[in-house]
Scaffold this motif. Sequence first.
Motif, PDB file in Angstrom:
ATOM      1  N   SER A   1      73.993  57.642  38.600  1.00  0.00           N
ATOM      2  CA  SER A   1      74.792  57.198  37.473  1.00  0.00           C
ATOM      3  C   SER A   1      75.173  55.741  37.698  1.00  0.00           C
ATOM      4  CB  SER A   1      76.056  58.050  37.317  1.00  0.00           C
ATOM      5  OG  SER A   1      76.907  57.904  38.448  1.00  0.00           O
ATOM      6  N   GLY A   2      75.424  55.023  36.615  1.00  0.00           N
ATOM      7  CA  GLY A   2      75.805  53.628  36.761  1.00  0.00           C
ATOM      8  C   GLY A   2      75.756  52.878  35.452  1.00  0.00           C
ATOM      9  N   PHE A   3      75.993  51.582  35.535  1.00  0.00           N
ATOM     10  CA  PHE A   3      75.951  50.740  34.352  1.00  0.00           C
ATOM     11  C   PHE A   3      75.785  49.279  34.779  1.00  0.00           C
ATOM     12  CE2 PHE A   3      80.305  51.895  35.451  1.00  0.00           C
ATOM     13  CZ  PHE A   3      80.880  50.665  35.718  1.00  0.00           C
ATOM     14  N   LYS A   4      75.131  48.511  33.924  1.00  0.00           N
ATOM     15  CA  LYS A   4      74.909  47.073  34.132  1.00  0.00           C
ATOM     16  C   LYS A   4      74.349  46.762  35.525  1.00  0.00           C
ATOM     17  CE  LYS A   4      78.469  45.649  30.839  1.00  0.00           C
ATOM     18  NZ  LYS A   4      79.693  44.839  30.604  1.00  0.00           N
ATOM     19  N   GLU A   5      73.401  47.608  35.978  1.00  0.00           N
ATOM     20  CA  GLU A   5      72.861  47.443  37.328  1.00  0.00           C
ATOM     21  C   GLU A   5      72.047  46.157  37.502  1.00  0.00           C
ATOM     22  OE1 GLU A   5      72.524  50.238  35.432  1.00  0.00           O
ATOM     23  OE2 GLU A   5      72.288  52.024  36.674  1.00  0.00           O
ATOM     24  N   LYS A   6      71.502  45.628  36.408  1.00  0.00           N
ATOM     25  CA  LYS A   6      70.682  44.414  36.524  1.00  0.00           C
ATOM     26  C   LYS A   6      71.502  43.224  37.015  1.00  0.00           C
ATOM     27  CE  LYS A   6      67.044  45.601  33.243  1.00  0.00           C
ATOM     28  NZ  LYS A   6      66.013  45.683  34.307  1.00  0.00           N
ATOM     29  N   LYS A   7      72.834  43.291  36.846  1.00  0.00           N
ATOM     30  CA  LYS A   7      73.685  42.194  37.316  1.00  0.00           C
ATOM     31  C   LYS A   7      73.752  42.130  38.846  1.00  0.00           C
ATOM     32  CE  LYS A   7      76.679  41.481  33.330  1.00  0.00           C
ATOM     33  NZ  LYS A   7      78.080  41.299  32.870  1.00  0.00           N
ATOM     34  N   PHE A   8      73.290  43.208  39.532  1.00  0.00           N
ATOM     35  CA  PHE A   8      73.251  43.185  41.000  1.00  0.00           C
ATOM     36  C   PHE A   8      72.402  42.014  41.499  1.00  0.00           C
ATOM     37  CE2 PHE A   8      73.916  48.018  40.987  1.00  0.00           C
ATOM     38  CZ  PHE A   8      75.259  47.894  41.282  1.00  0.00           C
ATOM     39  N   PHE A   9      71.388  41.646  40.722  1.00  0.00           N
ATOM     40  CA  PHE A   9      70.409  40.668  41.197  1.00  0.00           C
ATOM     41  C   PHE A   9      70.581  39.305  40.533  1.00  0.00           C
ATOM     42  CE2 PHE A   9      68.773  44.873  41.912  1.00  0.00           C
ATOM     43  CZ  PHE A   9      68.301  44.806  43.212  1.00  0.00           C
ATOM     44  N   LYS A  10      71.705  39.106  39.861  1.00  0.00           N
ATOM     45  CA  LYS A  10      72.020  37.799  39.298  1.00  0.00           C
ATOM     46  C   LYS A  10      72.959  37.052  40.234  1.00  0.00           C
ATOM     47  CE  LYS A  10      71.314  39.029  34.446  1.00  0.00           C
ATOM     48  NZ  LYS A  10      71.904  39.088  33.078  1.00  0.00           N
ATOM     49  N   GLY A  11      72.686  35.782  40.454  1.00  0.00           N
ATOM     50  CA  GLY A  11      73.507  35.008  41.371  1.00  0.00           C
ATOM     51  C   GLY A  11      73.041  35.165  42.802  1.00  0.00           C
TER      52      GLY A  11
ATOM     53  N   ALA B   1      84.557  48.542  38.634  1.00  0.00           N
ATOM     54  CA  ALA B   1      83.530  47.544  38.933  1.00  0.00           C
ATOM     55  C   ALA B   1      82.853  47.068  37.658  1.00  0.00           C
ATOM     56  CB  ALA B   1      82.497  48.146  39.882  1.00  0.00           C
ATOM     57  N   GLU B   2      82.319  45.850  37.699  1.00  0.00           N
ATOM     58  CA  GLU B   2      81.574  45.313  36.568  1.00  0.00           C
ATOM     59  C   GLU B   2      80.175  45.925  36.521  1.00  0.00           C
ATOM     60  OE1 GLU B   2      80.424  40.960  34.641  1.00  0.00           O
ATOM     61  OE2 GLU B   2      81.100  41.112  36.724  1.00  0.00           O
ATOM     62  N   SER B   3      79.594  46.127  37.694  1.00  0.00           N
ATOM     63  CA  SER B   3      78.278  46.758  37.803  1.00  0.00           C
ATOM     64  C   SER B   3      78.373  47.869  38.836  1.00  0.00           C
ATOM     65  CB  SER B   3      77.219  45.740  38.247  1.00  0.00           C
ATOM     66  OG  SER B   3      77.212  44.630  37.394  1.00  0.00           O
ATOM     67  N   LEU B   4      77.711  48.978  38.563  1.00  0.00           N
ATOM     68  CA  LEU B   4      77.868  50.133  39.449  1.00  0.00           C
ATOM     69  C   LEU B   4      76.597  50.976  39.473  1.00  0.00           C
ATOM     70  CD1 LEU B   4      80.006  51.799  41.146  1.00  0.00           C
ATOM     71  CD2 LEU B   4      80.370  53.146  39.064  1.00  0.00           C
ATOM     72  N   LEU B   5      76.248  51.436  40.666  1.00  0.00           N
ATOM     73  CA  LEU B   5      75.188  52.426  40.839  1.00  0.00           C
ATOM     74  C   LEU B   5      75.659  53.426  41.881  1.00  0.00           C
ATOM     75  CD1 LEU B   5      72.336  53.614  40.479  1.00  0.00           C
ATOM     76  CD2 LEU B   5      71.543  52.032  42.252  1.00  0.00           C
ATOM     77  N   GLN B   6      75.758  54.682  41.491  1.00  0.00           N
ATOM     78  CA  GLN B   6      76.158  55.743  42.410  1.00  0.00           C
ATOM     79  C   GLN B   6      75.033  56.760  42.526  1.00  0.00           C
ATOM     80  OE1 GLN B   6      79.858  56.986  40.426  1.00  0.00           O
ATOM     81  NE2 GLN B   6      80.988  56.112  42.139  1.00  0.00           N
ATOM     82  N   THR B   7      74.677  57.106  43.773  1.00  0.00           N
ATOM     83  CA  THR B   7      73.660  58.132  43.993  1.00  0.00           C
ATOM     84  C   THR B   7      74.229  59.203  44.924  1.00  0.00           C
ATOM     85  OG1 THR B   7      72.599  57.302  46.029  1.00  0.00           O
ATOM     86  CG2 THR B   7      71.947  56.275  43.942  1.00  0.00           C
TER      87      THR B   7
END
Length: 369
Positions: free
Chosen positions: A32-42, A278-284
């Motif tokens: 589950s998560g949201f806005k995961e693509k922001k992990f790789f920005k910056g 969190a602004e971006s989140l991925l939980q497994t």
Amino acid sequence: MKKSVLALLVTFATSYVCAQSLADDNVSMSKSGFKEKKFFKGDKRIYINSFLIYNEIYREDKDVKQGGKGFGSVVKGKASVVQTLGLSGVEAEDLQNVANKLYNSFVGELKDEGFEILTSTQAGKTKVYEGWQLVEGPIVKDAGLPGVLSVIPEGHSYYIRGVNKDGKDIKSKGFSRLMNKGGSGSTGLAFSNSAALSKQLDDAIVVDVCLSYLFTQEGDNWLRGNSAKVIVKTNFRLGSGAVSKLNDSKSIVKINNEKVEMISSYINFAKGKFSAGAESLLQTSIKKNMYINGVIDSERITSSQSQNIVYPTSFNTYQLGNDFYTSVEDRKSTKTNWIDVDSKKYAEGMYLAGSAYIDAALAEFKSKQ
């Protein structure tokens, strides 16, 4: 030709070992998560907030069958039974070595992706961890959970607020601490400060890892008849489940005088802070337990204690005032079982299951690029 044959033999041998060690090497994973693509920005920066390994090595269960009057004026005594199960032969050194290998592999994969790994010294300068204590690996210690050891890899360290009276790390506070039982990892949210920590680390990704290895599972014992009965199934696995031991504390909820807690396996990524989260989140997490074969036999271990059943007669009945009582015996018994384990095989199974889950979680994380 020789090289091809040799490669084939190596591949076959490797596949055979894995097949013998894991019941199913396909990782069934909840995500589950949201806005995961922001992990790789910056900037690609990661802080490993926690990397915990839990090993259940001991279990205690108790069942009680209350006495009293039954059908047809029969009188039954109280019956109770305690069953203990423990692993014999597991060496702390082997647990530590596996923890180190899993951690180094995890760090190595992140570095291969170009991530800078932030240190605990950097995290310790944040307001989030102001006044917190640093726990440094390598260490194998009592987790403060029923029958569970906690293994901290060499090279990894993490912050805690302190320890509770059971010796369990306290990793959160206030309402979050209440919801997470002080941060045992039972909900997959051992640390409630990931978003704030990420913000104070200039939006670095914050990762929390917990791998829980269990060897017991409570069995159904509703067909008890006139007996107290404990049924426990043994099956070595990576995943989640209830751990249990007798409870001598008066301050927490008791189930048949047992202290019961849940432990689970998860790998979570968080970045930035938005509102309270969190602004971006991925939980497994592991959706289906990963059973490990060839280490601990799968069996059903049962202990029982029958009630004393008495039919009132003039010989066993006595009078106190206007009331008549029947003499009846209360019975209790204790059974201890130690399961011999090959420590090297146990460690191998840990590594195969743990690395399979880590690879699957990191693949999901990297797919968000």
